[in-house]
Write an enzyme that holds these catalytic residues in place. Structure first.
Site, PDB file in Angstrom:
ATOM      1  N   VAL A  59      37.563  33.587  40.404  1.00 33.17           N
ATOM      2  CA  VAL A  59      38.266  33.378  41.669  1.00 33.17           C
ATOM      3  C   VAL A  59      39.451  34.336  41.797  1.00 33.17           C
ATOM      4  CG1 VAL A  59      39.541  31.698  43.083  1.00 33.17           C
ATOM      5  CG2 VAL A  59      37.505  30.973  41.827  1.00 33.17           C
ATOM      6  N   CYS A  60      40.157  34.554  40.718  1.00 34.15           N
ATOM      7  CA  CYS A  60      41.308  35.461  40.750  1.00 34.15           C
ATOM      8  C   CYS A  60      40.871  36.888  41.085  1.00 34.15           C
ATOM      9  CB  CYS A  60      42.040  35.446  39.411  1.00 34.15           C
ATOM     10  SG  CYS A  60      42.670  33.822  38.926  1.00 34.15           S
TER      11      CYS A  60
END
Length: 166
Positions: A59-60
């Site tokens: 996600v990052c």
């Protein structure tokens, strides 16, 4: 304080929650070349500060790539991605993924950003996923403390807030 979870478990955030209308706290972090950077280095620009736990996770990585793609579309907006990753790891990741329209900053040394923006996770010494938009006068115009650290932020709302602050 914002109620935040990591893998559905509550975590403790250190520092004060930043609210719209607050003056953005100055902070120090390290650039990828180990130079100390502060909010003052971006004086006179709108800042979209994208905070991620670790740039090298799913996600990052998507969050950083999305804001890199959007960075040049927003004129005077400077996008910053802040994490606890070492500057060397950030630099390696940025080069591998051709991230060249935003600045990655490491808060690993002092956790100064994390404490001043209320996003330092006490139990993990990681930063909670969040977004801050700061106008050219260093006033906070938008905040999002993502409730579950592994979830995506509201990209559209953050980008719209940056456009309005521009």
């Amino acid at each position: 304080m914002a109620n935040v979870t990591f893998q559905q478990n509550p975590v403790t955030l250190i520092g004060q929650e930043i609210k719209v209308g607050d003056s953005a706290p100055d902070f120090t972090a390290l650039s990828n070349d180990l130079k100390e950077v502060s909010l003052k280095d971006y004086q006179g620009k709108v800042k979209l500060i994208s905070v991620v736990p670790s740039i090298d996770t799913g996600v990052c990585a998507l969050q950083t790539k999305r804001f890199n793609e959007e960075a040049e579309k927003n004129g005077n907006v400077k996008v910053l991605t802040v994490s606890m990753d070492l500057p060397f790891a950030q630099d390696r990741w940025v080069k591998k993924h051709d991230i060249n329209k935003l600045d990655t900053l490491s808060d690993h040394r002092d956790a100064d950003f994390g404490e001043k923006y209320g996003v330092l996770i006490k139990e993990l010494r990681l930063l909670a996923r969040s977004i801050f938009v700061v106008d050219s006068n260093d006033k906070v115009t938008y905040t999002e403390y993502v409730k579950e650290v592994s979830d995506h932020p509201d990209y559209d709302a953050a980008l719209e807030a940056a456009k309005k602050a521009n």
